[in-house]
Design a protein around this motif. Sequence first.
Motif, PDB file in Angstrom:
ATOM      1  N   ARG A 102      61.124  42.724  54.529  1.00  0.00           N
ATOM      2  CA  ARG A 102      59.931  43.731  54.644  1.00  0.00           C
ATOM      3  C   ARG A 102      60.208  44.173  56.105  1.00  0.00           C
ATOM      4  O   ARG A 102      60.100  45.289  56.254  1.00  0.00           O
ATOM      5  N   ALA A 105      63.456  46.060  56.436  1.00  0.00           N
ATOM      6  CA  ALA A 105      63.328  47.305  55.684  1.00  0.00           C
ATOM      7  C   ALA A 105      62.467  48.322  56.421  1.00  0.00           C
ATOM      8  O   ALA A 105      62.785  49.308  56.457  1.00  0.00           O
ATOM      9  N   ARG A 106      61.338  48.013  56.957  1.00  0.00           N
ATOM     10  CA  ARG A 106      60.564  48.748  57.846  1.00  0.00           C
ATOM     11  C   ARG A 106      61.283  49.488  58.989  1.00  0.00           C
ATOM     12  O   ARG A 106      61.269  50.522  59.108  1.00  0.00           O
ATOM     13  N   THR A 109      64.084  51.746  57.854  1.00  0.00           N
ATOM     14  CA  THR A 109      63.338  52.958  57.439  1.00  0.00           C
ATOM     15  C   THR A 109      62.917  53.994  58.729  1.00  0.00           C
ATOM     16  O   THR A 109      63.398  54.968  58.748  1.00  0.00           O
ATOM     17  N   SER A 116      64.721  49.754  50.524  1.00  0.00           N
ATOM     18  CA  SER A 116      63.557  48.728  50.167  1.00  0.00           C
ATOM     19  C   SER A 116      64.087  47.402  50.500  1.00  0.00           C
ATOM     20  O   SER A 116      65.140  46.987  50.865  1.00  0.00           O
TER      21      SER A 116
END
Length: 550
Positions: A102, A105-106, A109, A116
Amino acid sequence: MLPHLDERQRRLYLASEADALGHGGIATVARLAEVSESTIARGRDELAGGAPVLRRVRRAGGGRRPAAERDRGLVPVLEALIEPREVDDPVSPLRWTTVSLRDLARELTAAGHPISAPVVGKLLRSMGFSLQGMAKTRAGSHVPDRDAQFRHINATAERFLAQGLPVVSVDAKKKEPIGDFARAGRTYRPKGAPITAPDHDFVDPDTPIAIPYGIYDLGQDTGWVNVGTDRNTAAFAVASIRRWWNEQGQQDYPNASRLLITADSGGANSADSHLFKKDLAALADEWGLTITVLHFPTGTSKWNKVEHRLFSRITHSLRGRPLTSYEVLLRSITATRTSTGLTVNAALDENDYPTGRILTKDERKAILQRIQRDEFHGEWNYTIAPYDPQTAPSPEPDRAKAPPIPAEATHLLTHPALTGMSREQFDRLVEELEPCRRVLAEAEREKRKGINRRGYNPGFGFLDHRHRVLAAVLSRRNTVTLTLTARLLGRDRNTLSYHAHRTMPLLAFAAAPDITAAITQRRRTRPPRTIDALQDVIADYESNIKSGSS
């Protein structure tokens, strides 16, 4: 049937039904199945062309393209975030965070690469990454001859075992708090009924502790654990070995004349511990056994057999339940078994083993005389034989005490020509500085608390307070050389210099102005170096006094 078929199977099935209906079959089937006519037409063409059996639903190239193909800059940015060489960079956005899917992915992004967490996981696996923990395989500083010491220990142990002699591996396990404390590990329990423990473990000074000291017998594949309740000291380590021999060892080896002990180089059984060696020597005298000790080099205690043949199995036996009492601990240790036949006995040791034991210089010397060091790294490998009056080295004669200082020398050196004050004034100065000496001595004792005395003792001889003050005054006034003063007092020059310089700061506490003036007055010419020159100085002083009085 349609819900049970995949996309390609539905397409081929509907095409076969349409062919069975004949003209208008495609429109009829498309209306009933609620699919497009082009789908059925494509299925009919596949059947007409002899559709092969495929392992996939869609033909090659169908579906969405992978994220790495749609975004060519995604993989380089991901590698920059995950690679160790980039994580060590202080400007990396994930330098001080856990690199989870996560988090990655953050960050991707935010960098303009929307993705994702599951897709990040697939990319990492395709790049050859996997989720791994830390591996404790990197050794510490390389000790010289470490491997050679391992080979020496192995060869010696094999030689002892071949002769039927006992070989034991000893060490202390980590302390275990006794009480309702959570422990790592899992045990089988009824589903939904785990053993509960407080959510926080607060160990206060009053919490009972257990110190398991293990002795593993390599020849018998048996273990003995002495569970102490006080402190892990050299006395406790040797007491554990004594208890093992008295209750189990001498039964397994009734005719043994030698014992081999392997231990690490730190803790209570340290290779540098004179206390451990002294207690082992007492043990050798008590049993009549010759004890050979081989220490593993520093940082290599994990290679000691007691660690992975005894302690690892005990840890497995203690998993997943609190040690609410010493009885629970002892029963759990005793229940330890292995498929190779390991058996373990345990006993509680409630004796006191206080710290702070100090050996005198003579005791240390006696220990060193008892120890026979091996030619190969004698600091690690040594043997202690039982005391034999016939072969024991004769004790060194006591060093003669320093002879008393002649009164004539003291009377001569306290002459007013040398000290600048009368003998009565000098005696008063000695009395005034006595309280200051006591305060300074007490301050030095407080400062030395907790410091290794071997490194502090300067090794200089004793000198009483009166002659310390005398040496300081003569040195301050430069009226007599230290060499001549030492010869007259019957002392070593270094001893006199040491005490004179340590006493000189006390002269600042002289109260009488005449004494202070006499102390600060320094001789400008070269001081006398012989007794004759000293007598001439005194004679000149007395003649000047007589001429002045006349």
